[in-house]
Design a protein around this motif. Structure first.
Motif, mmCIF file in Angstrom:
data_model
loop_
_atom_site.group_PDB
_atom_site.id
_atom_site.type_symbol
_atom_site.label_atom_id
_atom_site.label_comp_id
_atom_site.label_asym_id
_atom_site.label_seq_id
_atom_site.Cartn_x
_atom_site.Cartn_y
_atom_site.Cartn_z
ATOM 1 N N VAL A 162 0.844 -1.192 0.000
ATOM 2 C CA VAL A 162 0.000 0.000 0.000
ATOM 3 C C VAL A 162 0.882 1.245 0.000
ATOM 4 C CG1 VAL A 162 -1.763 1.290 1.257
ATOM 5 C CG2 VAL A 162 -1.859 -1.209 1.175
ATOM 6 N N LEU A 163 0.609 2.168 -0.934
ATOM 7 C CA LEU A 163 1.377 3.405 -1.065
ATOM 8 C C LEU A 163 0.505 4.592 -0.650
ATOM 9 C CD1 LEU A 163 2.955 2.871 -4.603
ATOM 10 C CD2 LEU A 163 4.015 2.401 -2.398
ATOM 11 N N PRO A 164 1.028 5.499 0.141
ATOM 12 C CA PRO A 164 0.271 6.719 0.413
ATOM 13 C C PRO A 164 0.266 7.637 -0.801
ATOM 14 C CG PRO A 164 2.437 6.828 1.453
ATOM 15 C CD PRO A 164 2.310 5.449 0.862
ATOM 16 N N VAL A 165 -0.790 8.405 -0.943
ATOM 17 C CA VAL A 165 -0.854 9.362 -2.047
ATOM 18 C C VAL A 165 0.144 10.488 -1.830
ATOM 19 C CG1 VAL A 165 -2.342 11.050 -3.197
ATOM 20 C CG2 VAL A 165 -3.225 8.786 -2.646
ATOM 21 N N GLU A 166 0.286 10.931 -0.602
ATOM 22 C CA GLU A 166 1.227 11.999 -0.295
ATOM 23 C C GLU A 166 2.631 11.424 -0.112
ATOM 24 O OE1 GLU A 166 0.554 15.150 -0.328
ATOM 25 O OE2 GLU A 166 -1.593 14.896 -0.652
ATOM 26 N N LEU B 22 5.758 9.171 -5.785
ATOM 27 C CA LEU B 22 5.645 9.608 -7.183
ATOM 28 C C LEU B 22 4.323 9.154 -7.815
ATOM 29 C CD1 LEU B 22 7.490 11.261 -9.082
ATOM 30 C CD2 LEU B 22 8.221 9.098 -10.085
ATOM 31 N N PRO B 23 3.903 7.875 -7.636
ATOM 32 C CA PRO B 23 2.587 7.494 -8.175
ATOM 33 C C PRO B 23 1.453 8.288 -7.549
ATOM 34 C CG PRO B 23 3.886 5.546 -7.681
ATOM 35 C CD PRO B 23 4.616 6.712 -7.096
ATOM 36 N N GLY B 24 1.575 8.591 -6.252
ATOM 37 C CA GLY B 24 0.536 9.380 -5.596
ATOM 38 C C GLY B 24 0.413 10.773 -6.178
ATOM 39 N N ALA B 25 1.559 11.386 -6.508
ATOM 40 C CA ALA B 25 1.522 12.722 -7.108
ATOM 41 C C ALA B 25 0.857 12.691 -8.475
ATOM 42 C CB ALA B 25 2.941 13.276 -7.219
ATOM 43 N N ALA B 26 1.151 11.666 -9.277
ATOM 44 C CA ALA B 26 0.511 11.553 -10.588
ATOM 45 C C ALA B 26 -0.983 11.282 -10.452
ATOM 46 C CB ALA B 26 1.185 10.443 -11.392
ATOM 47 N N HIS B 27 -1.355 10.470 -9.467
ATOM 48 C CA HIS B 27 -2.777 10.177 -9.239
ATOM 49 C C HIS B 27 -3.521 11.426 -8.785
ATOM 50 C CE1 HIS B 27 -6.383 8.107 -7.908
ATOM 51 N NE2 HIS B 27 -6.224 8.600 -6.700
ATOM 52 N N ARG B 28 -2.878 12.215 -7.937
ATOM 53 C CA ARG B 28 -3.535 13.414 -7.390
ATOM 54 C C ARG B 28 -3.691 14.501 -8.445
ATOM 55 N NH1 ARG B 28 -0.082 14.203 -3.953
ATOM 56 N NH2 ARG B 28 1.040 15.942 -4.871
ATOM 57 N N THR B 29 -2.678 14.692 -9.292
ATOM 58 C CA THR B 29 -2.712 15.787 -10.261
ATOM 59 C C THR B 29 -3.320 15.367 -11.599
ATOM 60 O OG1 THR B 29 -0.471 15.245 -11.036
ATOM 61 C CG2 THR B 29 -0.677 16.812 -9.201
ATOM 62 N N VAL C 83 -2.068 4.158 -11.846
ATOM 63 C CA VAL C 83 -0.863 4.894 -12.246
ATOM 64 C C VAL C 83 0.191 3.895 -12.701
ATOM 65 C CG1 VAL C 83 0.964 6.454 -11.483
ATOM 66 C CG2 VAL C 83 -1.360 6.753 -10.604
ATOM 67 N N LEU C 84 0.877 4.241 -13.778
ATOM 68 C CA LEU C 84 2.009 3.451 -14.275
ATOM 69 C C LEU C 84 3.305 4.130 -13.859
ATOM 70 C CD1 LEU C 84 3.303 1.231 -16.059
ATOM 71 C CD2 LEU C 84 3.005 2.775 -18.010
ATOM 72 N N LEU C 85 4.139 3.422 -13.110
ATOM 73 C CA LEU C 85 5.439 3.932 -12.657
ATOM 74 C C LEU C 85 6.551 3.224 -13.401
ATOM 75 C CD1 LEU C 85 7.276 5.537 -10.649
ATOM 76 C CD2 LEU C 85 7.118 3.541 -9.143
ATOM 77 N N LEU C 86 7.481 4.010 -13.955
ATOM 78 C CA LEU C 86 8.655 3.480 -14.642
ATOM 79 C C LEU C 86 9.895 4.112 -14.020
ATOM 80 C CD1 LEU C 86 7.328 3.818 -18.292
ATOM 81 C CD2 LEU C 86 7.473 1.708 -16.967
ATOM 82 N N ALA C 87 10.862 3.283 -13.646
ATOM 83 C CA ALA C 87 12.084 3.797 -13.014
ATOM 84 C C ALA C 87 13.300 3.118 -13.632
ATOM 85 C CB ALA C 87 12.055 3.555 -11.502
#
Length: 564
Positions: free
Chosen positions: A261-265, A268-275, A318-322
């Protein structure tokens, strides 16, 4: 004597002309050489190697300027052995003399590198360097990077001719780099289109959602050369994201990340989900804005998170690529097709959801029809048969026969009750349903289908809504939810069968899958909690291999009150 001097001078000029001619030939060959090939990494390597050869430099480097225009995002060297590179440590990012040419993109020649005011010295283990020549490389009026050359062989200083040769080479290098970038961009665009077409085909042809998400993450990871490809989906009403799929550089699932589980705050995925817009980081491992994920893999560098949908609170995730640390950062040329790919995937997911809803509506309508037929035909005929048997029982004189007729009448009454309970379950539509156990189980199984990627098989028997007390029903729903979550996160199953039965004074929940089973040394804290639930109501919880030998079979039992 005078004639000898004149002849010597003529010979010197002839040698100079020959040297100039040879150097011009070398330069022409170099210009043609750097233009060969369209692979950008090979082109850059060829440029710096050719530059060092043209001016007899012991060491050469090519630094690519990052998107911020202040630091180097890539640094290629020649002349340094692997041992020397290891002793130097991390490659420079653009400070000191290197940063001087970034700030002022003009040729720079130095007889003593350390005497320049911008020089910061060398790190420990760095070989000594004295003379220096730096020239910027422009691509369409944009400064792409810089050529750095040090220590001219023979102890000589770099002269104006050397500067002119490298400046000429830099022009040809800019053209070669531009061609390689255009080719690379066209190839990348072709692969994005191919990926989008394949994903849409799989979605619209009915492939499981998890299979499509894995295909999407694998394509995106391969095209962007990412070390981590991850899909996170929002948790309804919780303000969190859960990692539904995580792949490493080889495309293999990272089971330690899946289900995290990732927090939105603070992520990086949380920032993309929020904006609702792509968010990038030049170095995810050290970025202070996105350090709220304590289980992020080590060694991550440039990263980007792209929402699967438009607008804030992207519904599909959200799709995260690193990329690994030290790899090139994500540029605008990469983000545009990546965002388009994510948007296309989101549209395909939306169409698949709508198709699933249409199929669910058709299923509910079919259930309504079956419920009406059961009520209008089956129950009425059973009721009439029971009345007939009751009337006939009065005419039977034999005690044994009369008892059998009464028992048959009782069985018919019990059958009518079961059919009525089944009708209530068939007519359950989710939001409009009551708190019955049947409706809650149907809802839990329907919600798990998204995480599993396929609908589980469900069978229910007995008077679940009337015989199972609310407290026990709560335990049944909680146990079912936990078992389905474990099957989705850990079992990697392709089939899950669920059985729920209320009979013989107990309620029995059975969940069987064809996954990889439960390892002997695996974590069992969640399963222990299910056992404690069973003991708390006087029941039991058993774990065994599936009947066909693969996967697992979990049986949870609880007694029912007498007379239920």
């Amino acid at each position: 004597m005078r004639l000898d001097e004149l002849l010597a001078e003529v010979q010197t000029r002839i040698d100079a002309v020959r040297g100039t001619r040879d150097r011009v030939h070398q330069l022409l060959e170099a210009v043609v050489g750097v233009g060969r090939g369209l692979d950008l990494d090979q082109v850059l390597r060829r440029i710096v190697e050719t530059a060092a050869q043209l001016v007899d430099a012991r060491y050469g480097a090519l630094g690519v300027i990052g998107p911020d225009g202040r630091r180097l995002s890539q640094f290629l060297t020649v002349g340094l052995s692997e041992e020397e590179g290891a002793r130097i440590g991390p490659l420079p990012s653009g400070h000191g003399i290197l940063g001087e040419i970034i700030r002022r993109p003009e040729p720079l020649r130095l007889s003593e590198l350390g005497a320049h005011p911008a020089s910061h010295g060398f790190p420990p283990g760095h070989p000594p360097m004295r003379t220096f020549l730096g020239v910027p490389i422009r691509v369409r009026e944009e400064v792409f990077g810089n050529l750095y050359l040090t220590d001219k062989k023979g102890g000589w200083d770099f002269d104006e001719e050397d500067e002119a040769v490298i400046a000429t080479l830099s022009v040809a290098a800019g053209v070669a780099i531009d061609n390689a970038r255009l080719y690379q961009s066209s190839q990348r665009q072709r692969r994005w289109l191919q990926a989008g077409t394949e994903i849409t085909h799989h979605l619209l042809s009915g492939s499981p959602r998890t299979q499509v998400l894995e295909l999407m993450a694998r394509w995106a990871g391969e095209i962007t050369e990412a070390r981590l490809s991850e899909v996170s989906v929002p948790v309804t009403g919780a303000g969190q994201l859960v990692v539904e799929l995580s792949l490493d550089a080889e495309g293999c699932p990272d089971q330690g990340r899946e289900g995290w589980v990732l927090p939105v705050e603070g992520t990086l995925p949380g920032a993309a989900h929020r904006t609702g817009a792509p968010v990038a980081s030049t170095d995810l491992a050290s970025d202070p804005d996105y350090g709220a994920d304590p289980r992020a893999p080590e060694g991550l560098g440039p990263a980007v998170a792209v929402p699967l949908g438009t607008g804030p609170q992207a519904a599909h995730g959200v799709l995260l690529l690193a990329r690994p640390s030290g790899a090139p950062v994500f540029t605008g040329e990469e983000l545009d097709p990546l965002a388009a790919f994510a948007g296309q995937a989101a549209v395909a997911l939306e169409l698949a959801d709508r198709r699933s809803e249409a199929e669910q509506l058709a299923l509910l309508e079919d259930r309504d029809r079956i419920a009406r037929d059961l009520h209008d035909l089956a129950i009425q005929r059973l009721f009439a048969t029971g009345m007939t048997l009751q009337s006939a029982a009065r005419l039977v004189d034999h005690p044994g026969a009369a008892e059998r007729v009464q028992r048959a009448v009782g069985d018919l009454d019990e059958t009518i009750k079961i059919i009525r309970s089944t009708i209530f379950g068939l007519r359950d539509r989710g939001e409009d349903s009551g708190p019955g156990l049947r409706s809650r189980v149907v809802r839990a199984v329907g919600e798990a289908a998204t995480a599993l990627g396929f609908p589980p098989r469900l069978s229910m028997e007995g008077l679940l809504d009337t015989d199972v007390p609310p407290a026990v029903a709560d335990h049944v729903v909680a146990v079912l939810t936990e078992l389905l979550s474990n099957a989705a996160r850990h079992a990697h199953a392709t089939r899950v069968e669920i059985g729920l039965r209320a009979a013989s004074g107990e309620v029995v929940l059975t969940v069987e899958d064809d996954g990889r089973g439960i390892p002997d040394g695996g974590r069992r804290s969640g399963l222990a909690n299910l056992g404690e639930r069973a003991l708390g109501v006087g029941g039991s919880f058993a774990i065994a291999p599936a009947r066909d030998g693969g996967g697992s079979r979990l049986v949870w039992r609880a007694p029912l009150p007498a007379g239920g």
